[in-house]
Write an enzyme that holds these catalytic residues in place. Structure first.
Site, PDB file in Angstrom:
ATOM      1  N   GLY A 117       7.818  -2.892  -1.448  1.00 12.26           N
ATOM      2  CA  GLY A 117       8.164  -3.939  -0.496  1.00 12.26           C
ATOM      3  C   GLY A 117       7.554  -5.256  -0.933  1.00 12.26           C
ATOM      4  N   GLN A 123       3.832 -13.451   0.421  1.00 15.90           N
ATOM      5  CA  GLN A 123       3.119 -13.071  -0.811  1.00 15.90           C
ATOM      6  C   GLN A 123       3.478 -13.945  -2.003  1.00 15.90           C
ATOM      7  OE1 GLN A 123       4.233  -8.734  -0.113  1.00 15.90           O
ATOM      8  NE2 GLN A 123       2.302  -8.504  -1.174  1.00 15.90           N
ATOM      9  N   CYS A 131      -1.359  -2.686  -1.777  1.00 12.20           N
ATOM     10  CA  CYS A 131      -0.668  -3.964  -1.573  1.00 12.20           C
ATOM     11  C   CYS A 131      -0.688  -4.743  -2.880  1.00 12.20           C
ATOM     12  CB  CYS A 131      -1.380  -4.760  -0.478  1.00 12.20           C
ATOM     13  SG  CYS A 131      -0.611  -6.351  -0.128  1.00 12.20           S
ATOM     14  N   LEU A 132       0.449  -5.341  -3.214  1.00 17.99           N
ATOM     15  CA  LEU A 132       0.523  -6.128  -4.453  1.00 17.99           C
ATOM     16  C   LEU A 132      -0.415  -7.334  -4.385  1.00 17.99           C
ATOM     17  CD1 LEU A 132       4.394  -5.999  -5.006  1.00 17.99           C
ATOM     18  CD2 LEU A 132       2.646  -4.694  -6.244  1.00 17.99           C
ATOM     19  N   HIS A 183       3.807  -2.969   7.425  1.00 17.63           N
ATOM     20  CA  HIS A 183       2.954  -3.642   6.437  1.00 17.63           C
ATOM     21  C   HIS A 183       3.536  -5.028   6.084  1.00 17.63           C
ATOM     22  CE1 HIS A 183       0.528  -3.440   2.509  1.00 17.63           C
ATOM     23  NE2 HIS A 183       1.407  -4.402   2.248  1.00 17.63           N
ATOM     24  N   GLU A 184       4.868  -5.080   5.878  1.00 14.07           N
ATOM     25  CA  GLU A 184       5.502  -6.360   5.488  1.00 14.07           C
ATOM     26  C   GLU A 184       5.516  -7.359   6.643  1.00 14.07           C
ATOM     27  OE1 GLU A 184       5.644  -6.538   2.501  1.00 14.07           O
ATOM     28  OE2 GLU A 184       5.917  -4.450   1.921  1.00 14.07           O
ATOM     29  N   HIS A 244       2.339  -9.101   6.862  1.00 14.89           N
ATOM     30  CA  HIS A 244       2.230 -10.238   5.922  1.00 14.89           C
ATOM     31  C   HIS A 244       2.818 -11.500   6.550  1.00 14.89           C
ATOM     32  CE1 HIS A 244       0.630  -8.631   2.199  1.00 14.89           C
ATOM     33  NE2 HIS A 244       1.530  -7.663   2.136  1.00 14.89           N
TER      34      HIS A 244
HETATM   35  O1  GNR Z   1       4.028  -1.314  -3.216  1.00 19.53           O
HETATM   36  C1  GNR Z   1       3.510  -1.112  -2.112  1.00 19.53           C
HETATM   37  N1  GNR Z   1       3.149   0.149  -1.757  1.00 19.53           N
HETATM   38  C2  GNR Z   1       2.760   0.522  -0.478  1.00 19.53           C
HETATM   39  C3  GNR Z   1       2.219   1.785  -0.295  1.00 19.53           C
HETATM   40  C4  GNR Z   1       1.823   2.212   0.953  1.00 19.53           C
HETATM   41  C5  GNR Z   1       1.973   1.376   2.044  1.00 19.53           C
HETATM   42  C6  GNR Z   1       2.491   0.101   1.880  1.00 19.53           C
HETATM   43  C7  GNR Z   1       2.897  -0.323   0.638  1.00 19.53           C
HETATM   44  S1  GNR Z   1       3.593  -1.886   0.446  1.00 19.53           S
HETATM   45  C8  GNR Z   1       3.213  -2.252  -1.229  1.00 19.53           C
HETATM   46  C9  GNR Z   1       3.903  -3.539  -1.674  1.00 19.53           C
HETATM   47  C10 GNR Z   1       3.348  -4.700  -0.890  1.00 19.53           C
HETATM   48  O2  GNR Z   1       2.262  -5.163  -1.079  1.00 19.53           O
HETATM   49  N2  GNR Z   1       4.082  -5.169   0.069  1.00 19.53           N
HETATM   50  O3  GNR Z   1       3.634  -6.153   0.846  1.00 19.53           O
HETATM   51 NI    NI Z   2       1.474  -5.966   0.850  1.00 20.42          NI
END
Ligand code: GNR
Ligand code: NI
Length: 176
Positions: free
Chosen positions: A46, A51, A91-92, A133-134, A137
């Site tokens: 995601g 980001q 998270c990236l 999660h997104e 952000h």
């Molecule tokens: O790549 C991603 N893997 C992930 C694994 C478990 C829960 C959430 C994520 S999201 C993350 C990519 C990212 O940072 N999205 O904002």
């Molecule tokens: Ni993230």
């Protein structure tokens, strides 16, 4: 298409609250393409616009193994949620860090597609984790915000140190 630079914790720009998308124009489509390329090339499941330092309510997801199930959410909203699940999140924007986070198991999401058309979806499991999660952000929240302040500070120090070492090594390579 272009690969965009991903902001990393503790960059204060990651705390920006994103604004509603009002014009579904060519600029939005270009941003979507660039975000998609950025997500795939970073092997993420995601990516939220926040980001890549664009503070608009737009995110992309692809939780499929084959990386061929792209989903786009513009102005996403969680209408309802139920249940609980714990997921080991990464998270990236916080590279190399994984931690268990408690989220809703099921969510009903309302959003617009890239042309502005509204849709509603019921999501569960990893799909539900990822959209929560997104959307976090877009609200300026990171998964590490759910950890204790002590743990978060340890992470901050560790990441700052890692970055210093990497910069130092890069400089040494230049000298040689
Ligand atoms: O790549 C991603 N893997 C992930 C694994 C478990 C829960 C959430 C994520 S999201 C993350 C990519 C990212 O940072 N999205 O904002
Ligand atoms: Ni993230």
């Amino acid at each position: 298409m272009a690969k965009l630079k991903i902001l990393e914790f503790p960059d204060p720009r990651l705390k920006t609250v994103a604004k509603e998308v009002k014009s579904f124009d060519a600029g939005l489509k270009k941003l979507l393409e660039d975000m998609t390329e950025t997500m795939y090339s970073a092997n993420g499941i995601g990516l939220a616009a926040t980001q890549v330092n664009v503070h608009k309510r737009l995110l992309v997801l692809d939780i499929s193994e084959d990386r061929d199930q792209l989903r786009v959410y513009v102005n996403p909203q969680i209408l309802s949620e139920s249940g609980e699940q714990n997921c080991e999140e990464g998270c990236l924007s916080v590279p190399g860090v994984y931690a268990s986070v408690k989220r809703a198991e099921n969510v009903v999401v309302k959003a617009q597609d890239i042309d502005g058309k509204f849709f509603e979806e019921q999501l569960k499991g990893l799909h539900a984790v990822c959209i929560q999660h997104e959307i976090d952000h877009l609200e300026g929240r990171l998964f590490v915000d759910y950890l204790s302040p002590l743990k978060r500070n340890m992470l901050r120090k560790r990441l700052e140190k890692q970055r210093k070492v990497a910069a130092q090594e890069a400089a040494e390579h230049l000298v040689i």
